[in-house]
Every structure is written in C-alpha cells, then in structure tokens.
Design a protein around this motif. Sequence first.
Motif, PDB file in Angstrom:
ATOM      1  N   THR A  10       0.829  -1.207   0.000  1.00  0.00           N
ATOM      2  CA  THR A  10       0.000   0.000   0.000  1.00  0.00           C
ATOM      3  C   THR A  10       0.859   1.252   0.000  1.00  0.00           C
ATOM      4  O   THR A  10       2.055   1.211   0.315  1.00  0.00           O
ATOM      5  CB  THR A  10      -0.930   0.035   1.227  1.00  0.00           C
ATOM      6  N   THR A  11       0.234   2.369  -0.299  1.00  0.00           N
ATOM      7  CA  THR A  11       0.961   3.643  -0.327  1.00  0.00           C
ATOM      8  C   THR A  11       1.446   4.038   1.062  1.00  0.00           C
ATOM      9  O   THR A  11       2.532   4.601   1.211  1.00  0.00           O
ATOM     10  CB  THR A  11       0.075   4.755  -0.905  1.00  0.00           C
ATOM     11  N   GLN A  12       0.648   3.752   2.064  1.00  0.00           N
ATOM     12  CA  GLN A  12       1.061   4.096   3.436  1.00  0.00           C
ATOM     13  C   GLN A  12       2.278   3.281   3.858  1.00  0.00           C
ATOM     14  O   GLN A  12       3.237   3.821   4.437  1.00  0.00           O
ATOM     15  CB  GLN A  12      -0.098   3.852   4.417  1.00  0.00           C
ATOM     16  N   LEU A  13       2.253   1.992   3.557  1.00  0.00           N
ATOM     17  CA  LEU A  13       3.384   1.137   3.920  1.00  0.00           C
ATOM     18  C   LEU A  13       4.637   1.511   3.135  1.00  0.00           C
ATOM     19  O   LEU A  13       5.753   1.440   3.672  1.00  0.00           O
ATOM     20  CB  LEU A  13       3.022  -0.325   3.683  1.00  0.00           C
ATOM     21  N   ALA A  14       4.466   1.908   1.876  1.00  0.00           N
ATOM     22  CA  ALA A  14       5.622   2.349   1.089  1.00  0.00           C
ATOM     23  C   ALA A  14       6.237   3.605   1.698  1.00  0.00           C
ATOM     24  O   ALA A  14       7.469   3.756   1.740  1.00  0.00           O
ATOM     25  CB  ALA A  14       5.210   2.598  -0.359  1.00  0.00           C
ATOM     26  N   ASP A  15       5.392   4.506   2.188  1.00  0.00           N
ATOM     27  CA  ASP A  15       5.879   5.718   2.843  1.00  0.00           C
ATOM     28  C   ASP A  15       6.660   5.358   4.101  1.00  0.00           C
ATOM     29  O   ASP A  15       7.779   5.849   4.324  1.00  0.00           O
ATOM     30  CB  ASP A  15       4.683   6.609   3.179  1.00  0.00           C
ATOM     31  N   PHE A  16       6.103   4.485   4.919  1.00  0.00           N
ATOM     32  CA  PHE A  16       6.795   4.060   6.145  1.00  0.00           C
ATOM     33  C   PHE A  16       8.136   3.394   5.822  1.00  0.00           C
ATOM     34  O   PHE A  16       9.161   3.681   6.451  1.00  0.00           O
ATOM     35  CB  PHE A  16       5.929   3.075   6.938  1.00  0.00           C
ATOM     36  N   ALA A  17       8.126   2.494   4.843  1.00  0.00           N
ATOM     37  CA  ALA A  17       9.349   1.759   4.507  1.00  0.00           C
ATOM     38  C   ALA A  17      10.420   2.684   3.950  1.00  0.00           C
ATOM     39  O   ALA A  17      11.618   2.510   4.213  1.00  0.00           O
ATOM     40  CB  ALA A  17       9.034   0.651   3.510  1.00  0.00           C
ATOM     41  N   THR A  18      10.003   3.679   3.165  1.00  0.00           N
ATOM     42  CA  THR A  18      10.956   4.644   2.606  1.00  0.00           C
ATOM     43  C   THR A  18      11.622   5.445   3.715  1.00  0.00           C
ATOM     44  O   THR A  18      12.832   5.704   3.682  1.00  0.00           O
ATOM     45  CB  THR A  18      10.236   5.583   1.624  1.00  0.00           C
ATOM     46  N   LEU A  46       0.645  -0.547  -4.860  1.00  0.00           N
ATOM     47  CA  LEU A  46      -0.459   0.380  -5.124  1.00  0.00           C
ATOM     48  C   LEU A  46       0.079   1.794  -5.295  1.00  0.00           C
ATOM     49  O   LEU A  46       0.996   2.217  -4.589  1.00  0.00           O
ATOM     50  CB  LEU A  46      -1.456   0.349  -3.970  1.00  0.00           C
ATOM     51  N   LYS A  47      -0.509   2.505  -6.224  1.00  0.00           N
ATOM     52  CA  LYS A  47      -0.158   3.900  -6.454  1.00  0.00           C
ATOM     53  C   LYS A  47      -1.255   4.800  -5.893  1.00  0.00           C
ATOM     54  O   LYS A  47      -2.310   4.334  -5.471  1.00  0.00           O
ATOM     55  CB  LYS A  47       0.047   4.152  -7.952  1.00  0.00           C
ATOM     56  N   ALA A  48      -1.016   6.094  -5.898  1.00  0.00           N
ATOM     57  CA  ALA A  48      -1.946   7.059  -5.309  1.00  0.00           C
ATOM     58  C   ALA A  48      -3.338   6.947  -5.931  1.00  0.00           C
ATOM     59  O   ALA A  48      -3.491   6.818  -7.142  1.00  0.00           O
ATOM     60  CB  ALA A  48      -1.415   8.476  -5.493  1.00  0.00           C
ATOM     61  N   ASN A  49      -4.327   7.006  -5.052  1.00  0.00           N
ATOM     62  CA  ASN A  49      -5.745   7.018  -5.438  1.00  0.00           C
ATOM     63  C   ASN A  49      -6.197   5.765  -6.180  1.00  0.00           C
ATOM     64  O   ASN A  49      -7.179   5.793  -6.913  1.00  0.00           O
ATOM     65  CB  ASN A  49      -6.073   8.264  -6.268  1.00  0.00           C
ATOM     66  N   ILE A  50      -5.473   4.656  -5.993  1.00  0.00           N
ATOM     67  CA  ILE A  50      -5.896   3.358  -6.537  1.00  0.00           C
ATOM     68  C   ILE A  50      -6.538   2.560  -5.407  1.00  0.00           C
ATOM     69  O   ILE A  50      -5.948   2.385  -4.341  1.00  0.00           O
ATOM     70  CB  ILE A  50      -4.703   2.581  -7.131  1.00  0.00           C
TER      71      ILE A  50
END
Length: 311
Positions: A45-53, A66-70
């Motif tokens: 998910t986008t949230q998890l990608a943000d956390f991992a980054t 997943l990309k934004a707004n998907i």
Amino acid sequence: MLGRLALVPILLLGLAGCSGEDRLSGASGSKDGGSKGGVTVVATTTQLADFATIVGGDHATVYGVLKANIDPHDYEPSPADVQQLGAADVIVKNGLDLEGWFEDTIKAAAPKGQIIEAGDGIEVRKAGDEEEHPEGDPHIWHSPANAKIMVNGIEEALSKAAPEHAGAYQRNEAEYIDQLDALDAEVRGQVARLANKKVVTNHDAFGYYLDHYGLEFVGSIIPSFDTQAELSADNISDIVANIKSSGVKAVFSESSLPPKTAEAIGKEAGVKVVAGEDALYGDTLGPEGSGGDSYLKMIRHNTKALVDNLS
C-alpha cells in the motif's frame, strides 16, 4: 476472485522474458523501485511504502505496489508487481484481507524474501457483520498509534534482512516516531475543540481515527469496510434518515472514490458534501504534490477537512 485466478498464468508468462537484472528495475524514485542500494522492499500500500521509505532511508530500495488514489479493495496486479515481489528481500503487506489479490499473486512471484504483516500486534476493530468481514477492519493506519506499531515492524524486518544497517534503520524509526507523537498531540488538540463530532464518510474506513480521537461514527454511504460492497435502496434510506436525525453537518467523500453517490445522499439529507480537493484520503495517499502525499500530510489534511466542516 475468478479474475485474479485467471490473471496468474498471464503474469507468469510476462515473467518468462525477464532477466534477473530486469527484475529490480522500476520507475525513478524510492517508492517506485528506484535504486538506492541496501535492502529491497516491496510494500503493498501507499502508506506502507511511505513508512518503509522513511525507515529504510539511504539503505533501502522501496517499490510500492499500489499507487496514489488506486483502490486496494479491487486491485489487479501487473507483471511488474510480480517481478518486484519475486525479487524483494522484504515484503510488507497490510493484512486483514485488505489485499484480496495477494495470495494468488505471491504464488506467481515465488519470493525468497521474508513477508511481514503490518497489522500484527494491533488491536483490530471488529465488523458489525463478522461473517462478511471475519478478520475485522483492515484500515489500521488511520490511527497514529497503530502507525507506530507498523513502523516498528518494518524496522525489525529491515534490520533482520540487512543487520549491517540496523543502526541506521533504528535511528530513522526513532526520529519518525517522534514526528508521529507530535502529530498525534496536534490532531488531538484540534479535534478536542469540536462541539459536533458526528461523522459520515463514503465507506467505513476511518474507524480507527474516529475511535482514537473520540469522534462519533454515524454511518457510511457504503456500509462496509470494502468499497466494492453493493449499496441497496434500504442502505440509502437508512443513512439519509441517520443523517437527518443525528444532526450531522457534512458527508465526507474520499479522494479515491467517485463523489456522485455521496453528493446525491447529501442533497437528499440536506447537508453539505465535502469532496474535490477537500475529500478525505482513505484507502491511499494522494499523488505527489497533493495535500496527502505522505502519511503525516494525509492525517493533517483529513483533520483539517473534518475540523473545518464540523465546526
């Protein structure tokens, strides 16, 4: 489910022509597989990608499925997603049946890296209809307290995969936890000033946020954790009646969902509908440059939209 099962052979055919060097290529930028070195991470998910980054910093390459707004509830994975999953050192999934596509896709990818579920250790909200949603509410990230648990799980997985960078991962986690704590206090102070705390949303995605900050969930346009749930005439009549009888001030649409149904219900109930740029970020973060392109910005955006329209 049949569509997902039918897609697996196609994805496998797509993989057949990919060399090992191709499997870690992606769009530029750390959330899309751009090369940074260190551990390779795929986040669903986008949230998890943000956390991992954030946790990975200079020692991780992060690919977000997943990309934004998907909409994560109805996603069909691409061959590129399968390639990245197969090559990852760490795969981070939300769990709680948010990613209905995951199990079939992971069989196609056959990864050798560790798979972690970000929901582990979080107290899960139960559904009114436990038969339909036996695992409970998957939208765990909407509480900063839960986000801290998710971030810690990612740090531990990255440290296990690349122990030589564990110190950096731990420092990044600690700095971000401080930011989450500050955000939590900030939001709590804003919400506490509200006299009317009654909320209606597009689907039942914000329960962890509402519970954490003491807001009252009156109902949702789609009466389900899943955006793909069918909406009946009785559902519409019920939510309109609840809005009218409860003194609700606004109906909040979501950035990843069409606002048409919410607007129709808001009109019938005689209340405003918060949509467009002010819509809440529910299932995904927003695109780069938007008011919700990171977790911290998403929570601040949602809080401002709620406070501005409930005051």
